[in-house]
Design an enzyme around this catalytic site. Structure first.
Site, PDB file in Angstrom:
ATOM      1  N   GLY A  41       0.837  -1.192   0.000  1.00  0.00           N
ATOM      2  CA  GLY A  41       0.000   0.000   0.000  1.00  0.00           C
ATOM      3  C   GLY A  41       0.870   1.239   0.000  1.00  0.00           C
ATOM      4  O   GLY A  41       1.876   1.298  -0.718  1.00  0.00           O
ATOM      5  N   CYS A  42       0.512   2.218   0.793  1.00  0.00           N
ATOM      6  CA  CYS A  42       1.256   3.475   0.851  1.00  0.00           C
ATOM      7  C   CYS A  42       2.727   3.234   1.162  1.00  0.00           C
ATOM      8  O   CYS A  42       3.070   2.682   2.212  1.00  0.00           O
ATOM      9  CB  CYS A  42       0.649   4.379   1.913  1.00  0.00           C
ATOM     10  N   PHE A  43       3.626   3.662   0.267  1.00  0.00           N
ATOM     11  CA  PHE A  43       5.046   3.365   0.503  1.00  0.00           C
ATOM     12  C   PHE A  43       5.633   4.183   1.636  1.00  0.00           C
ATOM     13  O   PHE A  43       6.643   3.803   2.215  1.00  0.00           O
ATOM     14  CB  PHE A  43       5.895   3.460  -0.763  1.00  0.00           C
ATOM     15  N   TYR A  49      -2.460  11.077   8.281  1.00  0.00           N
ATOM     16  CA  TYR A  49      -2.902  10.168   7.225  1.00  0.00           C
ATOM     17  C   TYR A  49      -2.987   8.736   7.749  1.00  0.00           C
ATOM     18  O   TYR A  49      -3.988   8.041   7.559  1.00  0.00           O
ATOM     19  CB  TYR A  49      -1.954  10.229   6.026  1.00  0.00           C
TER      20      TYR A  49
END
Length: 208
Positions: free
Chosen positions: A30-32, A187
Site C-alpha cells: 500500500g502506501c510506501f 494520514y
C-alpha cells in the site's frame, strides 16, 4: 513462529547498523510512506526507498501510477545487512504489517497501485517469500491473496516521497500548512492502518 516474530520485533531498534554491502528485497504494502516508516525501524535495515514496479511504463510518475494506467505498484526497496537480518525474517514482518486478505488495495487506499505484493529476484528470494506466506496462512487459518511476483525494473519515486514520514518540510493539507511528518501521522491514523493490522495479527503485529 510467534516467538520468532516477537523476538525480531523487540529488536526493531532505531539505532543504525554499521554500513556494509546491502542486500535488497522489494515489497508493496500500500502506501510506501508507511512501509518506509515501519521497516526503517528494523535493526539491520540500512534504508528503505520508495518507488514503483510491476508495470509497463518506463520512468512513471506518481500521478501516472495512482491513475491506474501503468500497471505499477507503489513499492519499497528495503536495503539491509544480511549479517543482522535475513530476507525470510523481513518477509515475515512484511506480512504482519499489511492486510494480506485485501486484493483491492490496502486500508483506505484503493486501486491496483495500492495492492500488496512481494517482488522476488531469484530462487532464494522466492523460497523465502513462499515460506513466509505459508507460515502466515497457517497462523491465520486463511488463504492470503498477496502474490509473489518476479521483480522487474524498480523506478525511484519522486524526491518528496522519500522519507516523507520524518520530513520537516511543510505541505498544504486540509489541516493547513504542517510538517510532512505530521501530515503522515494524520494520514496513517485516518486510514486506520494500524487498527486493521491489529485486528488481523493481534500481538503478532510488530510495528504497532
Amino acid at each position: 513462529m510467534r516467538t520468532a516474530i516477537l523476538t525480531l520485533a523487540a529488536a526493531a531498534a532505531l539505532t543504525a547498523a554499521p554500513k556494509a554491502e546491502a542486500a535488497e528485497i522489494v515489497v508493496a504494502g500500500g502506501c510506501f510512506w508507511c512501509v518506509e516508516a515501519d521497516f526503517e525501524k528494523v535493526r539491520g535495515v540500512f534504508e528503505v526507498v520508495s518507488g514503483y514496479t510491476g508495470g509497463t511504463t518506463d520512468n512513471p510518475t506518481y500521478d501516472q501510477v495512482t491513475g491506474g494506467d501503468t500497471g505499477h505498484y507503489e513499492a519499497a526497496r528495503i536495503e539491509y545487512d544480511e549479517d543482522a537480518v535475513n530476507a525470510r525474517q523481513l518477509y515475515d514482518l512484511f506480512f504482519r504489517s499489511i492486510d494480506p486478505f485485501d486484493a483491492g488495495g490496502q486500508f483506505c487506499d484503493r486501486g491496483d497501485s495500492y495492492r500488496s505484493a512481494i517482488f522476488v529476484d531469484g530462487p532464494e528470494e522466492r523460497q523465502a517469500a513462499e515460506a513466509a506466506k505459508a507460515a502466515a496462512e497457517e497462523e491465520l487459518g486463511r488463504e492470503i491473496v498477496t502474490p509473489i511476483l518476479e521483480l522487474d525494473e524498480f523506478y525511484l519515486a519522486e524526491d518528496y516521497h522519500q522519507d516523507y514520514y520524518k520530513s520537516t518540510e511543510r505541505t498544504l493539507t486540509r489541516f493547513g500548512y504542517i510538517d510532512r511528518a505530521d501530515a503522515y501521522e494524520r494520514y496513517r491514523e485516518g486510514c486506520r492502518r494500524d487498527q486493521r493490522v491489529r485486528e488481523i495479527w493481534g500481538d503478532d503485529a510488530p510495528f504497532i
